[in-house]
Design a protein around this motif. Structure first.
Motif, PDB file in Angstrom:
ATOM      1  N   LEU A 159       2.882   2.280 -16.033  1.00 30.76           N
ATOM      2  CA  LEU A 159       3.545   2.108 -14.735  1.00 30.76           C
ATOM      3  C   LEU A 159       2.603   1.396 -13.763  1.00 30.76           C
ATOM      4  O   LEU A 159       3.029   0.477 -13.045  1.00 30.76           O
ATOM      5  CB  LEU A 159       3.954   3.465 -14.160  1.00 30.76           C
ATOM      6  N   ILE A 160       1.352   1.809 -13.741  1.00 28.39           N
ATOM      7  CA  ILE A 160       0.380   1.216 -12.834  1.00 28.39           C
ATOM      8  C   ILE A 160       0.199  -0.266 -13.150  1.00 28.39           C
ATOM      9  O   ILE A 160       0.164  -1.112 -12.243  1.00 28.39           O
ATOM     10  CB  ILE A 160      -0.975   1.940 -12.928  1.00 28.39           C
ATOM     11  N   ALA A 161       0.099  -0.591 -14.432  1.00 25.43           N
ATOM     12  CA  ALA A 161      -0.084  -1.983 -14.843  1.00 25.43           C
ATOM     13  C   ALA A 161       1.126  -2.823 -14.440  1.00 25.43           C
ATOM     14  O   ALA A 161       0.985  -3.953 -13.955  1.00 25.43           O
ATOM     15  CB  ALA A 161      -0.301  -2.066 -16.353  1.00 25.43           C
ATOM     16  N   ALA A 202      -1.095  -0.472  -2.511  1.00 28.35           N
ATOM     17  CA  ALA A 202      -1.211  -1.371  -1.357  1.00 28.35           C
ATOM     18  C   ALA A 202      -2.650  -1.410  -0.855  1.00 28.35           C
ATOM     19  O   ALA A 202      -3.189  -2.484  -0.541  1.00 28.35           O
ATOM     20  CB  ALA A 202      -0.273  -0.927  -0.246  1.00 28.35           C
ATOM     21  N   THR A 203      -3.292  -0.252  -0.803  1.00 29.28           N
ATOM     22  CA  THR A 203      -4.695  -0.191  -0.374  1.00 29.28           C
ATOM     23  C   THR A 203      -5.589  -0.925  -1.359  1.00 29.28           C
ATOM     24  O   THR A 203      -6.507  -1.658  -0.963  1.00 29.28           O
ATOM     25  CB  THR A 203      -5.152   1.279  -0.256  1.00 29.28           C
ATOM     26  N   ALA A 237       5.896   8.128  -2.835  1.00 29.45           N
ATOM     27  CA  ALA A 237       5.104   8.858  -1.839  1.00 29.45           C
ATOM     28  C   ALA A 237       3.608   8.559  -1.931  1.00 29.45           C
ATOM     29  O   ALA A 237       2.922   8.478  -0.906  1.00 29.45           O
ATOM     30  CB  ALA A 237       5.341  10.353  -1.973  1.00 29.45           C
ATOM     31  N   PHE A 238       3.084   8.360  -3.144  1.00 30.96           N
ATOM     32  CA  PHE A 238       1.633   8.262  -3.283  1.00 30.96           C
ATOM     33  C   PHE A 238       1.141   7.005  -4.010  1.00 30.96           C
ATOM     34  O   PHE A 238       0.159   6.389  -3.584  1.00 30.96           O
ATOM     35  CB  PHE A 238       1.098   9.500  -4.013  1.00 30.96           C
ATOM     36  N   ILE A 239       1.787   6.619  -5.085  1.00 36.14           N
ATOM     37  CA  ILE A 239       1.266   5.498  -5.882  1.00 36.14           C
ATOM     38  C   ILE A 239       1.371   4.177  -5.139  1.00 36.14           C
ATOM     39  O   ILE A 239       0.440   3.366  -5.159  1.00 36.14           O
ATOM     40  CB  ILE A 239       1.995   5.421  -7.248  1.00 36.14           C
ATOM     41  N   LEU A 240       2.494   3.937  -4.458  1.00 38.13           N
ATOM     42  CA  LEU A 240       2.669   2.662  -3.766  1.00 38.13           C
ATOM     43  C   LEU A 240       1.643   2.468  -2.646  1.00 38.13           C
ATOM     44  O   LEU A 240       1.100   1.377  -2.472  1.00 38.13           O
ATOM     45  CB  LEU A 240       4.088   2.555  -3.198  1.00 38.13           C
ATOM     46  N   VAL A 263      -8.406   6.111  -9.297  1.00 38.09           N
ATOM     47  CA  VAL A 263      -7.348   6.767  -8.527  1.00 38.09           C
ATOM     48  C   VAL A 263      -5.956   6.445  -9.067  1.00 38.09           C
ATOM     49  O   VAL A 263      -5.156   7.357  -9.354  1.00 38.09           O
ATOM     50  CB  VAL A 263      -7.438   6.374  -7.036  1.00 38.09           C
ATOM     51  N   LEU A 264      -5.635   5.171  -9.221  1.00 36.96           N
ATOM     52  CA  LEU A 264      -4.295   4.790  -9.682  1.00 36.96           C
ATOM     53  C   LEU A 264      -3.990   5.299 -11.091  1.00 36.96           C
ATOM     54  O   LEU A 264      -2.887   5.829 -11.323  1.00 36.96           O
ATOM     55  CB  LEU A 264      -4.128   3.275  -9.601  1.00 36.96           C
TER      56      LEU A 264
END
Length: 362
Positions: free
Chosen positions: A258-260, A78-79, A71-74, A244-245
């Motif tokens: 996860l972000i990495a 992408a942005t 819902a939010f991280i992807l 943010v991420l």
């Protein structure tokens, strides 16, 4: 005799100046419209990028990711990737044109700091909300984000006490009516999963961009548009990836790991080539938006850029629907009507049609 000659010279000079101003203004209108077209293309390509490759698996029914990540991280990722590649185009342009040193110097100035603040509001916040909106709700929510022009005018009135003429109020009303039509048409019948979230995110994007345009009005008056977009996209990239991420990763529970992992996978996936194209159009649209604002006024510049309310759904339909033959990108006649109605409201809000026909601006 000398006085007549002198007066004649003054009159010719005035006429020449008026002609030059008119030509400059008309060119600014063309630049502003171009910014709306390129924003529509950016929207279509960033939507395409998140529809294929590894993104298709992440957003699929059997996604290995949590609901929070989907819902939010992807959308934020992408942005971030889009703005990273957009910053690449902006800095490359500055290097080629010998403006990189000016870019470094401008960051430290007051207008540069104002641009950084505006970028944080308009890029990581509104930009992320916009991508989340089109991923969750589809192209139908794009015209809702186009309310940024009306919101910008209202915020300009509240923050800077800028006057709202009856014509501008009428244009704002038209835009909100168009938005309501889109909302009703989008919610008629079976509500698609994510439609409500998409609309909410689109309104957040509209507010963020309206605030960005209001704040950046002062900064862009003293900054080269190409330097301004370099500051904007660099700020967005740093803010997204370093603040943010990671915060979203911590909230989700998987942390920075996860972000990495997602970032590495996304940057090595074939869809990064599509992001490279969307990043190019992002550079072009914001560059011409800033330039158009300086040439024909911030209000009109925002209005012309706001025509992406039409061009966004149009190019999504052409690229994803017609060319790539993906179902679900066709828009109902009411949505097309509302998109055109919003474009008309934007035009009315910023330009007196009678003055425009005469070649002037009110």
């Amino acid at each position: 005799m000398e006085e007549v000659v002198s007066n004649g010279s003054i009159n010719r000079a005035d006429l020449a100046k008026k002609k030059l101003d008119s030509t400059y203004f008309k060119k600014g209108i063309k630049v502003g419209i171009y910014s709306g077209v390129t924003y529509g293309l950016y929207t279509a390509f960033v939507t395409t990028a998140t529809t294929y490759g590894v993104w298709a698996g992440w957003y699929g029914e059997k996604s290995p990711l949590s609901a929070m990540a989907v819902a939010f991280i992807l959308g934020t990722l992408a942005t971030g990737i889009n703005d990273l590649l957009s910053a690449f185009w902006a800095i490359a342009n500055a290097l080629i044109k010998g403006k990189f040193e000016d870019f470094i110097k401008t960051v430290k100035t007051k207008p540069g700091l104002i641009m950084i603040f505006a970028a944080i509001v308009g890029a990581p916040i509104a930009g992320v909300a916009y991508v989340l909106a089109i991923v969750a709700g589809g192209p139908v929510v794009i015209p809702i984000a186009g309310l940024n022009v009306s919101i910008g005018a209202i915020l300009g009135r509240v923050i800077f006490k800028q006057k709202l003429s009856p014509r501008m109020i009428f244009g704002i009303l038209i835009c909100f009516i168009a938005s309501a039509i889109i909302g009703v048409s989008g919610l008629s019948g079976e509500i698609k999963p994510g439609m409500i979230l998409g609309m909410i995110m689109a309104f957040i994007a509209a507010f963020g961009w309206g605030l960005e345009g209001t704040i950046a009005g002062f900064g862009t008056a003293m900054i080269d548009s190409e330097i301004g977009i370099a500051i904007r996209q660099t700020t967005s990239t740093i803010f997204n990836f370093l603040i943010v991420l990671p915060i979203l990763g911590i909230i989700e529970g998987s942390g920075v790991s996860l972000i990495a992992s997602l970032t590495t996978t996304a940057l090595t996936d074939k869809t990064v080539l599509i992001f490279l194209i969307s990043g190019l159009f992002t550079f072009l649209t914001f560059n011409t938006w800033y330039k158009g604002n300086s040439m024909c006024g911030t209000a009109l510049g925002m209005a012309l850029n706001g025509t992406y309310a039409f061009f966004g759904p149009f190019f999504c339909w052409i690229i994803l629907g017609v060319i790539l033959k993906n179902p679900g990108y066709e828009l109902a006649p009411t949505t097309w009507f509302a998109s055109l109605l919003m474009a008309f409201g934007i035009f009315i809000m910023s330009v007196n049609p009678l003055d425009y026909i005469k070649g002037g601006n009110k």
